[in-house]
Write a protein that holds these residues in place. Structure first.
Motif, PDB file in Angstrom:
ATOM      1  N   UNK A  25      15.151  -3.387 -17.460  1.00 34.96           N
ATOM      2  CA  UNK A  25      15.322  -2.155 -16.693  1.00 34.96           C
ATOM      3  C   UNK A  25      16.312  -1.222 -17.400  1.00 34.96           C
ATOM      4  N   UNK A  26      16.283   0.052 -17.066  1.00 34.86           N
ATOM      5  CA  UNK A  26      17.231   0.975 -17.703  1.00 34.86           C
ATOM      6  C   UNK A  26      18.658   0.685 -17.261  1.00 34.86           C
ATOM      7  N   UNK A  27      19.579   1.059 -18.118  1.00 32.78           N
ATOM      8  CA  UNK A  27      21.009   0.965 -17.806  1.00 32.78           C
ATOM      9  C   UNK A  27      21.430  -0.435 -17.361  1.00 32.78           C
ATOM     10  N   UNK A  28      20.851  -1.459 -18.001  1.00 37.40           N
ATOM     11  CA  UNK A  28      21.196  -2.844 -17.678  1.00 37.40           C
ATOM     12  C   UNK A  28      22.609  -3.128 -18.190  1.00 37.40           C
ATOM     13  N   UNK A  29      23.508  -3.480 -17.301  1.00 37.89           N
ATOM     14  CA  UNK A  29      24.896  -3.766 -17.674  1.00 37.89           C
ATOM     15  C   UNK A  29      24.991  -5.098 -18.405  1.00 37.89           C
ATOM     16  N   UNK A  30      25.844  -5.145 -19.410  1.00 40.63           N
ATOM     17  CA  UNK A  30      26.087  -6.389 -20.142  1.00 40.63           C
ATOM     18  C   UNK A  30      27.239  -7.148 -19.490  1.00 40.63           C
ATOM     19  N   UNK A  31      27.067  -8.458 -19.322  1.00 41.74           N
ATOM     20  CA  UNK A  31      28.180  -9.280 -18.867  1.00 41.74           C
ATOM     21  C   UNK A  31      28.717 -10.056 -20.070  1.00 41.74           C
ATOM     22  N   UNK A  32      29.681 -10.941 -19.850  1.00 44.50           N
ATOM     23  CA  UNK A  32      30.311 -11.663 -20.958  1.00 44.50           C
ATOM     24  C   UNK A  32      29.316 -12.519 -21.750  1.00 44.50           C
ATOM     25  N   UNK A  33      28.379 -13.169 -21.061  1.00 46.32           N
ATOM     26  CA  UNK A  33      27.400 -13.996 -21.760  1.00 46.32           C
ATOM     27  C   UNK A  33      26.504 -13.127 -22.629  1.00 46.32           C
TER      28      UNK A  33
END
Length: 185
Positions: free
Chosen positions: A35-43
């Motif tokens: 999806x658009x603007x998918x946030x990145x987490x630490x993993x």
């Protein structure tokens, strides 16, 4: 080649972890999307930081001509994506679709693509994909995708010994949701 498989597995694993992979049966068919603007987490950050390492290892196994072809394709596809402009950042990406050959023709791939495009439609967003299999062009067009750019690889390369490969950048515009035969606004 194991590095390539590991790299693809890690990327797919990230999407599975986020619920961005759908399957039919015992993985008889699968689709993954972004999806658009998918946030990145630490993993995500750790795995994405490892990708250049795997790419570098894999690159060492390629001939100079293969590296040149890869760079040529990457540049051409980036330029094709740039032709869509900033709008691409707001679109869903259909990253991968695969169906076991023995299970093809049963509607699994169509159903999975529709799951992704239904989500995009609900948000009023377009969906894009890149396809290097010309046979699939009609399939994607049937599902509402249209070719916006085509890249041909091998056309003017004297060292290319196979038929040229056409890679299509395709977009499906969002559709209004329909219930009881009436579109929703």
């Amino acid at each position: 080649m194991e590095e390539w498989r590991l790299s693809l597995g890690l990327q797919l694993g990230l999407r599975v972890r986020k619920g961005l992979v759908w399957t039919v049966g015992n993985a008889d068919s699968m689709v993954d999307y972004k999806p658009p603007n998918q946030a990145e987490d630490d993993i995500d950050k750790v795995v994405n930081a490892l990708m250049p390492f795997f790419g570098g290892v894999m690159s060492q196994m390629l001939s100079p001509q293969q590296k040149k072809r890869g760079a040529t394709f990457s540049k051409a596809f980036r330029e094709a994506l740039e032709s869509v402009g900033e709008r691409r950042k707001e679109m869903f990406e259909l990253s991968g679709l695969a169906t076991r050959p023995a299970m093809q023709g049963r509607g699994y791939g169509s159903a999975l693509v529709r799951l992704v495009t239904d989500i995009a439609d609900a948000e009023g967003r377009a969906t894009w994909l890149g396809s290097s299999n010309v046979v699939n062009t009609g399939f994607y067009e049937y599902l509402g995708f249209r070719i916006v750019e085509s890249i041909t690889l091998g056309e003017s390369d004297p060292t290319w010994n196979e038929d040229p490969i056409v890679v299509n950048l395709m977009i499906r515009e969002p559709r209004a949701r329909v219930s009881a035969g009436r579109p929703h606004s």
